[in-house]
Structures are given as C-alpha cells and as structure tokens.
Write an enzyme that holds these catalytic residues in place. Sequence first.
Site, PDB file in Angstrom:
ATOM      1  N   GLY A  30       0.815  -1.215   0.000  1.00  0.00           N
ATOM      2  CA  GLY A  30       0.000   0.000   0.000  1.00  0.00           C
ATOM      3  C   GLY A  30       0.845   1.260   0.000  1.00  0.00           C
ATOM      4  O   GLY A  30       2.015   1.226  -0.365  1.00  0.00           O
ATOM      5  N   GLY A  35       5.505   4.000  -8.802  1.00  0.00           N
ATOM      6  CA  GLY A  35       6.226   2.725  -8.953  1.00  0.00           C
ATOM      7  C   GLY A  35       5.249   1.566  -8.947  1.00  0.00           C
ATOM      8  O   GLY A  35       5.263   0.699  -9.838  1.00  0.00           O
ATOM      9  N   HIS A  36       4.365   1.558  -7.937  1.00  0.00           N
ATOM     10  CA  HIS A  36       3.357   0.492  -7.867  1.00  0.00           C
ATOM     11  C   HIS A  36       2.445   0.531  -9.099  1.00  0.00           C
ATOM     12  O   HIS A  36       2.106  -0.495  -9.674  1.00  0.00           O
ATOM     13  CB  HIS A  36       2.470   0.680  -6.625  1.00  0.00           C
TER      14      HIS A  36
HETATM   15  P1  AMP Z   1       6.092  -2.363  -1.603  1.00  0.00           P
HETATM   16  O1  AMP Z   1       4.720  -1.789  -1.442  1.00  0.00           O
HETATM   17  O2  AMP Z   1       7.191  -1.446  -1.217  1.00  0.00           O
HETATM   18  O3  AMP Z   1       6.206  -3.757  -1.002  1.00  0.00           O
HETATM   19  O4  AMP Z   1       6.286  -2.589  -3.164  1.00  0.00           O
HETATM   20  C1  AMP Z   1       5.383  -3.374  -3.911  1.00  0.00           C
HETATM   21  C2  AMP Z   1       5.987  -3.645  -5.263  1.00  0.00           C
HETATM   22  O5  AMP Z   1       6.221  -2.406  -5.940  1.00  0.00           O
HETATM   23  C3  AMP Z   1       7.339  -4.352  -5.174  1.00  0.00           C
HETATM   24  O6  AMP Z   1       7.435  -5.351  -6.167  1.00  0.00           O
HETATM   25  C4  AMP Z   1       8.305  -3.233  -5.395  1.00  0.00           C
HETATM   26  O7  AMP Z   1       9.551  -3.641  -5.937  1.00  0.00           O
HETATM   27  C5  AMP Z   1       7.549  -2.367  -6.377  1.00  0.00           C
HETATM   28  N1  AMP Z   1       8.072  -0.999  -6.354  1.00  0.00           N
HETATM   29  C6  AMP Z   1       8.245  -0.212  -5.263  1.00  0.00           C
HETATM   30  N2  AMP Z   1       8.811   0.961  -5.612  1.00  0.00           N
HETATM   31  C7  AMP Z   1       9.010   0.903  -6.951  1.00  0.00           C
HETATM   32  C8  AMP Z   1       9.583   1.791  -7.905  1.00  0.00           C
HETATM   33  N3  AMP Z   1      10.064   2.988  -7.553  1.00  0.00           N
HETATM   34  N4  AMP Z   1       9.629   1.401  -9.188  1.00  0.00           N
HETATM   35  C9  AMP Z   1       9.152   0.181  -9.567  1.00  0.00           C
HETATM   36  N5  AMP Z   1       8.613  -0.700  -8.726  1.00  0.00           N
HETATM   37  C10 AMP Z   1       8.542  -0.354  -7.427  1.00  0.00           C
END
Ligand code: AMP
Length: 306
Positions: A30, A35-36
């Site tokens: 969340g 990025g997400h």
């Molecule tokens: P998180 O919510 O931080 O667990 O991230 C969920 C997914 O989004 C994971 O696969 C992360 O690697 C990806 N993610 C987070 N930040 C970025 C970003 N800046 N660029 C690309 N993918 C991202």
Amino acid sequence: MATRWITTVSEMKAFRAETSKSLALVPTMGALHEGHLSLVRRAKMQCGVIVVSIFVNPTQFGPTEDFARYPRSPEKDLELLRSLGVDVVFAPPGTEIYPAGFAAFVDPGPVATVFEGAIRPGHFRGVATVVLKLFNIVRPDIAFFGQKDFQQVVVIRRLVEDLNLPVRIVVCPIVREADGLAKSSRNVYLNAEDRKAALLLSRSLKRAEEMAQAGEGDAQKLLEEIRKTFDAEPRAQLDYAAIVNPATLQPAAQLIPGSVALVAARLGTVRLIDNLIFGPQGSTPDLKLQLALTTQPTNEGEQRNS
Ligand code: AMP
C-alpha cells in the site's frame, strides 16, 4: 466492472475460482505511488483480470523496524486502483493471513542472507512466506514485482523455481522522481535536508554507470567511486555498496552486461535502497532487466563472498 475490495481469504479464493481469464497479481504494502502503478499498468497489458494485494506484512519487519508507523492510505490507494480499472483489491487484516497457531515459514536460502537479509535478519523469510501464501490464495498466472527491490526479485524467482510454483514472474523497471530518487513509500519520512542527501544513492549509481560506459570494468574501482560519493555527505550512512552477479548476488570482480550494483544507505532513521543494472550503452531499462534476469549463476570473474 467495479473494483472489489476483498478482505477475507475465503472470498478471494471464491473470486479466483469463478475466473477463467488470465489473472495478474501485484503484491504491495500500500501507500501506493507511481512505482506500484507502473506494475499495475504492465499487468493490464498482459492479463484479463488484475488483483492488487495491499498487506503490510508484519513478519518481514524486525522488532525495531517501522511496521507500526509504515505509511497506510487505504482510501487513496483504492481511488488510484479504481482509476486504473483494477478488478480486485485484496486487503486482508493480519489475522486473516496469520491466524492463531500460524507457525510454518519458508526458508529462501543463501540469497536471502546477504545484503538486506544480513541487515534485516528474517526479512526475506517473511517476504517469501507471505508471497507464497498470496500465490496460493490468489493463484495468479503472472505476478508483477519491481526492480526497485532487486534482491527481493532474486528471492522470489528462487522460490518459484525451487518450489515449482505455477506462476510467471514479471519484473518492471525502477520508477524515479524527476531528480533521480527511486520512488518509495518510505520517502515520505525524509525531512527536507535528508531528501536532498538521499539523491546520493541514485547519483552514485549514475556515476558508476558513466564510468562503466567509459570503459571501466573493474568492480572494485566502481565501488570505490560509489563509496567516495557517500564519504562526502555526512548525513548519509552507507550500509553497503556491492556489484554482484544478478542470479546469485555473489560479488563480481569484473562487470558483465547484466551485473547489478546494489546500494543501501541510512539518512537519519530512514533506510533507502537503490540499484542499477549495467548494460550496453543506450540499452533500455527492459533490456537491462532481461540481461540481468538471464545471466547465468556462475561466471569466471566472480569473487568468493568473504
Ligand atoms: P512495496 O509496497 O514497497 O512492497 O512494493 C510493492 C511492489 O512495488 C514491489 O514489487 C516493489 O519492488 C515495487 N516498487 C516499489 N517501488 C518501486 C519503484 N520505484 N519502481 C518500480 N517498482 C517499485
């Protein structure tokens, strides 16, 4: 179709059982950002049904880490996912994933014990366990992960291969702020000064890339340059900088196309990570990812991990 908000394992499984289209899972914690959303957009290009999970997974946080204060914005997340036409947001409470008596964990092996795994013991055990659970609950055809968490990608790919999981893993390039900082839910913790100093991570990687493109292939020399950049900024404490084989995460002596530089640093109490894949001049982020993800586990230039 309206976006459904599902909070129980049984309802999620029932939804899956009724779906015959190809299904994508985008696992997240969340506090969604671009990025997400880039993962969701990729998923939409490849699958007919999109499930985004939102679960701040307690088992991947250490006892002194930021689980309690990790940013949470469920209403805003739902709004964003609705606007992208996501079919299901799976947002279970902790007790749904870890009911009383829960005891079995996945041991992801050596790739989980270095770098983030060394600094955050048990982190990848928690990640691998929750991802396996999500795969079993949602049964996606394809799951989407970000290069941003490169070591996590390596851990998940090992999990899928070693445990014969029937899911394809797609990895998407890092989305950055205009000034180069990798987007992260944790960036909101940074005060103005630390936000400026945080640019060191991407800047030091960029500098290494420039040196590599100018012909420097000696990993030690590139690492020295990265460390030098950090030495000049007292606000940032470098946890590690390494250049590794992308399959094994073993340190590389010489760069090959697909070698990966990993950095992690602390700015005050905020820990940030970033990485860069080395590739031929002008190669796209996707080509670099492809090079990294098809690199063989061993190569001659590799050093022993001391
Ligand atoms: P998180 O919510 O931080 O667990 O991230 C969920 C997914 O989004 C994971 O696969 C992360 O690697 C990806 N993610 C987070 N930040 C970025 C970003 N800046 N660029 C690309 N993918 C991202």
